[in-house]
Design a protein around this motif. Structure first.
Motif, PDB file in Angstrom:
ATOM      1  N   ALA A 196      16.380  -3.344   0.536  1.00 34.33           N
ATOM      2  CA  ALA A 196      16.453  -3.069   1.975  1.00 34.33           C
ATOM      3  C   ALA A 196      17.618  -3.796   2.636  1.00 34.33           C
ATOM      4  CB  ALA A 196      15.133  -3.477   2.645  1.00 34.33           C
ATOM      5  N   ILE A 197      18.064  -4.904   2.054  1.00 32.62           N
ATOM      6  CA  ILE A 197      19.113  -5.710   2.694  1.00 32.62           C
ATOM      7  C   ILE A 197      20.475  -5.025   2.670  1.00 32.62           C
ATOM      8  CG2 ILE A 197      20.354  -7.906   2.585  1.00 32.62           C
ATOM      9  CD1 ILE A 197      17.739  -9.212   1.688  1.00 32.62           C
ATOM     10  N   PRO A 198      21.001  -4.592   1.514  1.00 31.48           N
ATOM     11  CA  PRO A 198      22.293  -3.875   1.575  1.00 31.48           C
ATOM     12  C   PRO A 198      22.209  -2.562   2.326  1.00 31.48           C
ATOM     13  CG  PRO A 198      21.353  -3.772  -0.636  1.00 31.48           C
ATOM     14  CD  PRO A 198      20.545  -4.774   0.126  1.00 31.48           C
ATOM     15  N   PHE A 236      13.255   3.277   3.179  1.00 24.28           N
ATOM     16  CA  PHE A 236      13.530   3.138   1.744  1.00 24.28           C
ATOM     17  C   PHE A 236      12.346   2.498   1.022  1.00 24.28           C
ATOM     18  CE2 PHE A 236      14.981   0.014  -1.482  1.00 24.28           C
ATOM     19  CZ  PHE A 236      15.299   0.911  -2.495  1.00 24.28           C
ATOM     20  N   LEU A 237      11.820   1.421   1.583  1.00 22.94           N
ATOM     21  CA  LEU A 237      10.705   0.725   0.931  1.00 22.94           C
ATOM     22  C   LEU A 237       9.409   1.525   0.977  1.00 22.94           C
ATOM     23  CD1 LEU A 237      11.317  -2.971   2.067  1.00 22.94           C
ATOM     24  CD2 LEU A 237      11.932  -1.864  -0.104  1.00 22.94           C
ATOM     25  N   LEU A 238       9.329   2.480   1.899  1.00 20.96           N
ATOM     26  CA  LEU A 238       8.136   3.321   1.992  1.00 20.96           C
ATOM     27  C   LEU A 238       8.243   4.602   1.171  1.00 20.96           C
ATOM     28  CD1 LEU A 238       7.247   3.046   5.805  1.00 20.96           C
ATOM     29  CD2 LEU A 238       6.139   1.883   3.889  1.00 20.96           C
ATOM     30  N   MET A 239       9.395   4.860   0.591  1.00 20.91           N
ATOM     31  CA  MET A 239       9.589   6.108  -0.151  1.00 20.91           C
ATOM     32  C   MET A 239       8.609   6.182  -1.321  1.00 20.91           C
ATOM     33  SD  MET A 239      13.738   6.599  -0.296  1.00 20.91           S
ATOM     34  CE  MET A 239      13.641   8.299  -0.874  1.00 20.91           C
ATOM     35  N   PRO A 240       7.887   7.283  -1.453  1.00 18.31           N
ATOM     36  CA  PRO A 240       6.960   7.434  -2.582  1.00 18.31           C
ATOM     37  C   PRO A 240       7.638   7.255  -3.939  1.00 18.31           C
ATOM     38  CG  PRO A 240       6.535   9.111  -0.925  1.00 18.31           C
ATOM     39  CD  PRO A 240       7.793   8.415  -0.513  1.00 18.31           C
ATOM     40  N   ALA A 241       8.875   7.713  -4.058  1.00 15.56           N
ATOM     41  CA  ALA A 241       9.577   7.569  -5.333  1.00 15.56           C
ATOM     42  C   ALA A 241       9.793   6.107  -5.687  1.00 15.56           C
ATOM     43  CB  ALA A 241      10.922   8.297  -5.273  1.00 15.56           C
ATOM     44  N   ILE A 242      10.013   5.271  -4.680  1.00 17.06           N
ATOM     45  CA  ILE A 242      10.222   3.844  -4.917  1.00 17.06           C
ATOM     46  C   ILE A 242       8.896   3.147  -5.158  1.00 17.06           C
ATOM     47  CG2 ILE A 242      11.002   1.684  -3.856  1.00 17.06           C
ATOM     48  CD1 ILE A 242      13.253   3.496  -4.849  1.00 17.06           C
ATOM     49  N   GLN A 243       7.926   3.379  -4.304  1.00 15.35           N
ATOM     50  CA  GLN A 243       6.640   2.716  -4.472  1.00 15.35           C
ATOM     51  C   GLN A 243       5.926   3.196  -5.735  1.00 15.35           C
ATOM     52  OE1 GLN A 243       4.154   2.612  -1.001  1.00 15.35           O
ATOM     53  NE2 GLN A 243       5.659   1.492   0.203  1.00 15.35           N
ATOM     54  N   GLY A 244       6.050   4.478  -6.057  1.00 15.83           N
ATOM     55  CA  GLY A 244       5.432   4.983  -7.266  1.00 15.83           C
ATOM     56  C   GLY A 244       6.000   4.320  -8.505  1.00 15.83           C
ATOM     57  N   ALA A 245       7.327   4.159  -8.540  1.00 21.51           N
ATOM     58  CA  ALA A 245       7.965   3.499  -9.684  1.00 21.51           C
ATOM     59  C   ALA A 245       7.560   2.033  -9.752  1.00 21.51           C
ATOM     60  CB  ALA A 245       9.480   3.631  -9.573  1.00 21.51           C
ATOM     61  N   ASN A 246       7.499   1.378  -8.610  1.00 25.66           N
ATOM     62  CA  ASN A 246       7.118  -0.037  -8.577  1.00 25.66           C
ATOM     63  C   ASN A 246       5.672  -0.227  -9.028  1.00 25.66           C
ATOM     64  OD1 ASN A 246       7.344  -2.762  -8.177  1.00 25.66           O
ATOM     65  ND2 ASN A 246       7.643  -2.645  -5.985  1.00 25.66           N
ATOM     66  N   TRP A 247       4.813   0.700  -8.658  1.00 22.13           N
ATOM     67  CA  TRP A 247       3.392   0.626  -9.006  1.00 22.13           C
ATOM     68  C   TRP A 247       3.186   0.837 -10.501  1.00 22.13           C
ATOM     69  CZ3 TRP A 247      -1.357  -0.712  -7.799  1.00 22.13           C
ATOM     70  CH2 TRP A 247      -2.451  -0.036  -8.359  1.00 22.13           C
TER      71      TRP A 247
END
Length: 356
Positions: free
Chosen positions: A104-106, A128-139
């Motif tokens: 999120a910083i850059p 960005f941090l709420l994107m399902p593609a990001i959270q799904g991968a992180n999960w």
């Protein structure tokens, strides 16, 4: 709290909350033995062995005794040093949550630069941090490719801000996350040449990016028995040459595969979290084309999922980067009350898209 410091303070809070939330969120899944052995256990073993000098060795997946035959991920080398502090999957899961949060910083820095509004920049960072593609991968346990979005966003920011050494550093980090990321670096170099007219930087970026991916797939993976995942493209041919020939000469086969993968639904799921604003900068969105092709052309339905697995993670940064750059382009064309209304509509689009 001043108008200038408020969004920056909120950014720090958002990053911290994300990292603190996702770290303990994934740890109980590991403790309950929910993660799958072919993923987290393989990586844990490969990182543990690498930490003790037996680089990338694994024994817990039939047909693959070396992690490199699955994916070429040199970033596991520096990550393995953390196993001297704590040797276990917990280290990988916490590291992943922190690195993803830092993306999120850059993105905020880029938004502040091109949008001239820290509040809008903050909205994109949160989106960005709420994107399902990001959270799904992180999960989904730990995968080095889940770290790549943060590095790709940082690389793009330093490209736009004209700092080639920092760009090279983050591009190198991104490319080390998976063999396909070099193709995305190639696309960023192509963008720098065609759009920004800086071929002095673009040419070496393209050569090194493409060269790394080819070297990883054709040399490194062949040296350890070949790419474990080629079977996902067997309908196109048995060798890379045959696959390329089929793609060029049998478009009907490609169209049928894209229809099977529900290409329009796939793209809609990617674009919705930023209110479809990414279409305002198609030249940036197209930088994700290699990963889009790798996913959609695979005869492997899990690769067509956006919100539950890792495969869309390398595409997500270009969606949000395109949304930022496209919004900046729109706002530059407007003045006065029209620009203020446009800012409000953009904010609403991001909020609605991120919440759906």
């Amino acid at each position: 709290m001043t108008e200038r410091t408020a969004p920056r303070l909120l950014l720090i809070i958002v990053v911290a909350v994300y990292a603190i939330y996702f770290s303990p969120l994934t740890l109980p899944r590991y403790a309950a033995s929910e993660p799958r052995a072919p993923d987290l256990a393989n990586l844990n073993q490969a990182v543990r062995n690498t930490a003790h000098g037996d680089w990338f060795h694994q024994t817990n997946q039939p047909g693959a005794t070396n992690r490199l035959s699955l994916h070429v991920e040199p970033i596991l080398l520096p990550i393995s040093l953390l196993y001297w502090i704590h040797a276990g999957p917990e280290t990988l899961l916490i590291l992943q949550a922190i690195v993803v949060a830092l993306g999120a910083i850059p993105l905020f820095a880029l938004g502040r630069r091109v949008l001239e509004s820290e509040w809008l920049a903050l909205l994109f960072a949160v989106a960005f941090l709420l994107m399902p593609a990001i959270q799904g991968a992180n999960w989904l346990e730990f995968h080095p490719v889940t770290l790549a979005p943060t590095f790709l966003i940082a690389a793009f920011y330093f490209l736009v801000s004209g700092r080639p050494l920092w760009f090279a550093f983050f591009a190198l980090l991104a490319a080390s996350c998976k063999e396909e990321i070099g193709l995305l670096i190639f696309m960023i170099g192509l963008y720098d040449g065609l759009v920004r007219k800086r071929w002095r930087w673009a040419a070496p970026t393209m050569i090194l990016g493409l060269g790394w991916s080819l070297f990883a797939v054709l040399i490194i993976q062949n040296s350890v028995g070949g790419n474990y995942h080629w079977g996902r493209y067997a309908y196109l041919g048995d060798t890379p040459q045959q696959i390329i020939t089929t793609l060029l000469t049998q478009p009907s086969l490609v169209i049928a595969q894209l229809a099977s993968a529900d290409v329009f639904g796939y793209l809609a799921q990617l674009l919705l979290p930023v209110g479809f604003l990414a279409v305002l900068a198609p030249e940036v969105l197209l930088l994700a084309l290699p990963s889009l092709a790798i996913n959609l052309l695979a005869d492997f339905p899990p690769m067509h999922q956006v919100d539950t697995l890792i495969y869309a993670a390398p595409i997500a940064p270009f969606v949000v980067l395109a949304a930022v750059m496209g919004t900046a382009r729109l706002l530059r064309r407007l003045t006065g009350a029209n620009q203020r209304r446009a800012r409000d509509l953009v904010a609403i689009a991001i909020c609605v898209g991120a919440c759906l």
